[in-house]
Each structure stands twice: as structure tokens, then as C-alpha cells.
Design an enzyme around this catalytic site. Structure first.
Site, mmCIF file in Angstrom:
data_model
loop_
_atom_site.group_PDB
_atom_site.id
_atom_site.type_symbol
_atom_site.label_atom_id
_atom_site.label_comp_id
_atom_site.label_asym_id
_atom_site.label_seq_id
_atom_site.Cartn_x
_atom_site.Cartn_y
_atom_site.Cartn_z
ATOM 1 N N GLU A 91 -16.308 4.325 1.295
ATOM 2 C CA GLU A 91 -14.911 4.630 1.009
ATOM 3 C C GLU A 91 -14.881 5.482 -0.258
ATOM 4 O O GLU A 91 -15.824 5.459 -1.048
ATOM 5 C CB GLU A 91 -14.110 3.335 0.799
ATOM 6 C CG GLU A 91 -14.089 2.422 2.022
ATOM 7 C CD GLU A 91 -13.417 1.086 1.753
ATOM 8 O OE1 GLU A 91 -12.303 1.083 1.187
ATOM 9 O OE2 GLU A 91 -14.005 0.046 2.110
ATOM 10 N N ASP A 113 -14.245 7.419 3.988
ATOM 11 C CA ASP A 113 -12.924 6.928 4.368
ATOM 12 C C ASP A 113 -12.005 7.015 3.139
ATOM 13 O O ASP A 113 -12.245 6.362 2.128
ATOM 14 C CB ASP A 113 -13.025 5.485 4.858
ATOM 15 C CG ASP A 113 -11.721 4.979 5.453
ATOM 16 O OD1 ASP A 113 -10.651 5.438 5.016
ATOM 17 O OD2 ASP A 113 -11.766 4.116 6.346
ATOM 18 N N LYS A 159 -0.423 4.215 4.571
ATOM 19 C CA LYS A 159 -0.352 3.689 3.206
ATOM 20 C C LYS A 159 0.516 4.628 2.363
ATOM 21 O O LYS A 159 1.724 4.571 2.455
ATOM 22 C CB LYS A 159 -1.771 3.502 2.673
ATOM 23 C CG LYS A 159 -2.547 2.455 3.502
ATOM 24 C CD LYS A 159 -3.968 2.301 3.087
ATOM 25 C CE LYS A 159 -4.657 1.181 3.863
ATOM 26 N NZ LYS A 159 -4.723 1.421 5.322
ATOM 27 N N HIS A 213 -15.095 -1.377 4.131
ATOM 28 C CA HIS A 213 -14.072 -2.133 4.852
ATOM 29 C C HIS A 213 -14.604 -2.747 6.145
ATOM 30 O O HIS A 213 -15.530 -2.226 6.759
ATOM 31 C CB HIS A 213 -12.899 -1.196 5.167
ATOM 32 C CG HIS A 213 -11.683 -1.900 5.672
ATOM 33 N ND1 HIS A 213 -11.405 -2.024 7.015
ATOM 34 C CD2 HIS A 213 -10.677 -2.532 5.017
ATOM 35 C CE1 HIS A 213 -10.276 -2.679 7.166
ATOM 36 N NE2 HIS A 213 -9.812 -2.998 5.972
ATOM 37 N N ASN A 250 0.827 -1.216 0.000
ATOM 38 C CA ASN A 250 0.000 0.000 0.000
ATOM 39 C C ASN A 250 0.863 1.268 0.000
ATOM 40 O O ASN A 250 0.348 2.361 0.215
ATOM 41 C CB ASN A 250 -0.915 0.022 1.223
ATOM 42 C CG ASN A 250 -1.973 -1.065 1.166
ATOM 43 O OD1 ASN A 250 -2.423 -1.458 0.090
ATOM 44 N ND2 ASN A 250 -2.381 -1.566 2.320
ATOM 45 N N SER A 262 -10.697 -0.659 -1.477
ATOM 46 C CA SER A 262 -9.383 -1.277 -1.372
ATOM 47 C C SER A 262 -9.266 -2.614 -2.089
ATOM 48 O O SER A 262 -8.150 -3.044 -2.394
ATOM 49 C CB SER A 262 -9.020 -1.475 0.100
ATOM 50 O OG SER A 262 -9.985 -2.293 0.749
#
Length: 397
Positions: free
Chosen positions: A185, A215, A249, A141, A47, A189
Site C-alpha cells: 500500500e 494500492d 474513501k 490489507h 474514510n 490504513s
């Protein structure tokens, strides 16, 4: 004699049978490379999107900054806070970073947390109650799901990125709750897809009692003209009520933040359990984060290069027959079958590429994939060689 661990053993056996058993890897890091079992591999699972984590020049500059102030580390921020910030663990470094965040995001204030997980399991339970309905994207997430469950509030999952479905839910439940919190988000991800935040802002502005919680964990640093994420890129920084991000990240550090109104910061300081009852991150770590965040606007060349190699990888994956293509530096190669995904990941590792299988429950059933994560310290020659390897691994089977 009864084996009191029998249930645990049986569960682990079942995980092995369905290809979902996990172990902690033993790794040695060499910049953008991973060493495992004496094999050096290009890290395709990091990341560290801007490639800052192993930048020795940045590290040297940071240490030099404090070494010039005084010898023998006497001017360095402490290596531990030893306490919660509400007790004796509050240092000037925290306020300095929070002030910088508020200034950059042009918001009233900001609040720091130990990790993105701490943020998501603490903010939502503090803000939501039985008079709140949380509307969460289906693919948010696990930390956000845990926060929602801990809140005790009612919640509904809307179809992934389906704003029409979200709007219908808001209309359906109006009058039943005092407030609504939309949770999403900005950059997902596992699928790597990017949300239309401006559309969400427009949607929530149709109501007087709807808040938007975003997020930016995988976007902060890597996107936006000055690195402030998708919200900056889509020009809606001012319109998101609760804007969360992490430093672990693209920003090569540790911790998380919320930028918000002053009243929300005060409220969380008084009610958020993971903040109140956790020892704060080491001030030295906060100083390193501040050092990098101050430089964030100067990393634009890295962000532009990241966008360039993202375009290249997306084109190559399309030529390999992959239907799910993202617009971000996270490119999922979806296979579906757990065992085939594990086998492909191992094959790629044997050929020098540290690729990991992502399986349920991290992703939905039948969507096991190799999650390819691009970073700005990869060069085109390395990526071209990886694509050849991936193509040969796929078509040889």
C-alpha cells in the site's frame, strides 16, 4: 439431538471472551456526525478524508448537470447496469471515466472495478502463476492477502517497510521464478504510515523481471498536488506497473480502478474473474465518480487543510504519550489490550466522539488501537475539544 450449529456458537463465545466479537452498528449519518442510540457524535472513524460525502452543493451541482439536459430523468445515466460489462452492461460512462483516469495519470489506459476488494482479489490471481513469486509487505490489507492466496502463486511477506529485507529476498530467489511482484500500500490504513515509493521503484529497477503493485486506496484524492495520491506526491506515477485506487474513501463514491499499460488491461478483461462475472456498478454511480474526479485538482485547499489538522493531531497525541505517530490523516492511538481499547472507545462515544476499537485479526496481536481518522470538514475547535476529552479519558484511569 446434535446441535449442528455448536461449532459456530463456540467460536462466537470465544470471540466474546477475548474481546474480538463484532456486531453491525445501527447508525444514522448527519454529515460529519454519527447518530447512534440517540447520541450525536463527531465521526472520528470515517474514510471521507476530503469531506465530500455530505457536501450538498456538490450533490446539487451534479443533479443540476443532468436535469438541464432533459426533464424527468431521461438524460440521467441508468440506475443499474443489469449485467457484466462483457455482456450487456457496458455503457459510455465507463469508457469516459477510464479515459479520464488514463489522461490524468498519463498512462496508456485504466480499468474499473466494483470495489477495492474486487480489484485486489482479481488482479493478482489473473497476473500471477506458479512461475511468479509475490513479495508482500507484512501489513498489506486483507483483500491483497486474499488475492495472493487465490492466485496460487508462491509468496513471501517482507518486514513492514523494510526495503533491505525485500532486496535480500529478491536476490535470494532470482533464478527460481520468471517474474516477481512487489505488493504494497502507499498509505497503510491501520498504522497511517506512508511508503517511500521512490525507493521501491529504484529497487525494482535493479531487476528486469520485477513488477510493482501499489494500492493507493487511502491516498487517492487526499494527497498529491492534483489529488492523484502518494505516487504523484513522490513523483513516480510513471514507474509503478500496477497502480490501484478506490473511489469509496476520499472520492465519496464507490468502485476502484487500475491504471496500467494497454496489454495489461486487455489481459485482465480476458482473465480476471471478479470483472468477468460481476454485474457492473450502476452507470449513475460512475457518472458521479467522473463528476468528482474531474474536480479533483480544485480540492487542493481541502488537502492543505487536512495536512494542517494532521500536524495538530500528531502533536497532541505525542503530548498524550503516544509513541506511534504517523505522517498522514490516519492517526492510530495504540493501547494494546483488547478490552481496554473497547472501554476507551465506548467512553469516547459517550462523550460525543464516534471512535472505534480496532483489534486483531485486523491488526497484529497486542496492537489494539483507536484508529483516528481526520477529515477536512472537521474544524479546529472540534478537534481541540476531542483532544481534551481523550486526554482526560486516558489520565483519569
Amino acid at each position: 439431538m446434535v446441535n449442528k450449529f455448536a461449532n459456530f456458537t463456540e467460536h462466537l463465545t470465544n470471540l466474546k471472551q477475548i474481546g474480538q466479537f463484532r456486531t453491525l452498528p445501527q447508525l444514522i449519518h448527519h454529515g460529519k456526525y454519527i447518530e447512534k442510540d440517540r447520541r450525536l457524535m463527531l465521526n472520528m472513524s470515517s474514510n471521507d478524508y476530503l469531506g465530500l460525502a455530505s457536501d450538498l452543493d456538490l450533490q446539487q451541482e451534479f443533479w443540476q448537470k443532468y436535469s438541464e439536459k432533459a426533464p424527468h430523468f431521461s438524460a440521467f445515466p441508468p440506475f443499474t447496469s443489469s449485467s457484466s460489462r462483457l455482456l450487456t452492461g457496458s455503457f459510455p460512462e465507463y469508457e469516459q471515466l477510464e479515459h479520464l483516469l488514463a489522461q490524468r495519470f498519463q498512462r496508456e489506459n485504466a480499468l474499473l472495478f466494483n470495489s477495492g476488494y474486487h480489484a485486489n482479489i482479481g488482479i493478482l490471481p489473473a497476473l500471477a502463476d506458479k512461475q511468479t513469486l509475490i513479495l508482500a509487505d507484512k501489513l498489506v490489507h486483507a483483500s491483497m492477502i486474499d488475492g495472493i492466496r487465490l492466485s496460487g502463486a508462491d509468496f513471501v511477506r517482507y518486514r513492514h517497510n523494510d526495503h533491505e529485507h525485500l532486496l535480500s529476498l529478491l536476490k535470494k530467489h532470482q533464478g527460481k521464478y520468471q517474474r516477481f511482484i512487489i505488493v504494497t500500500e502507499s498509505l497503510f490504513s491501520m498504522d497511517g504510515d506512508i511508503v517511500d515509493l521512490k525507493a521501491l521503484v529504484t529497487l525494482k529497477q535493479q531487476f528486469d523481471n520485477v513488477f510493482l503493485y501499489v494500492d493507493e486506496a487511502h491516498a487517492i484524492g487526499a494527497y498529491g498536488e492534483t489529488g492523484l495520491g502518494i505516487a504523484e506526491q513522490q513523483q513516480c506515477l510513471d514507474d509503478i506497473d500496477f497502480l490501484v485506487g478506490t473511489f469509496g474513501k476520499a472520492l465519496a463514491s464507490m468502485g476502484a480502478y487500475l491504471v496500467c499499460d494497454q496489454v495489461i488491461k486487455d489481459y485482465l478483461v480476458n482473465t480476471m474473474r471478479p470483472l468477468i462475472f460481476s454485474t457492473a456498478l450502476p452507470p449513475l454511480n460512475i457518472a458521479w465518480t467522473t463528476f468528482l474526479f474531474e474536480k479533483l485538482p480544485t480540492f487542493q485547499a481541502r488537502r492543505q487543510y487536512l495536512a494542517q489538522i494532521t500536524d495538530y493531531m500528531r502533536e497532541q497525541l505525542a503530548m498524550c504519550g503516544q509513541a506511534h505517530l504517523s505522517q498522514s490523516c490516519i492517526q492510530p492511538y495504540i493501547i494494546g489490550d483488547n478490552q481496554k481499547t473497547v472501554e476507551l472507545a465506548l467512553n469516547l462515544q459517550q462523550q460525543g466522539y464516534y471512535c472505534l476499537p480496532i483489534r486483531p485479526p485486523t491488526v497484529p496481536q497486542h496492537t489494539a488501537r483507536i484508529r483516528l481518522s481526520l477529515t477536512a470538514d472537521m474544524n479546529m475547535q472540534e478537534l481541540a475539544a476531542f483532544v481534551d476529552c481523550l486526554r482526560n479519558s486516558i489520565f483519569d484511569k
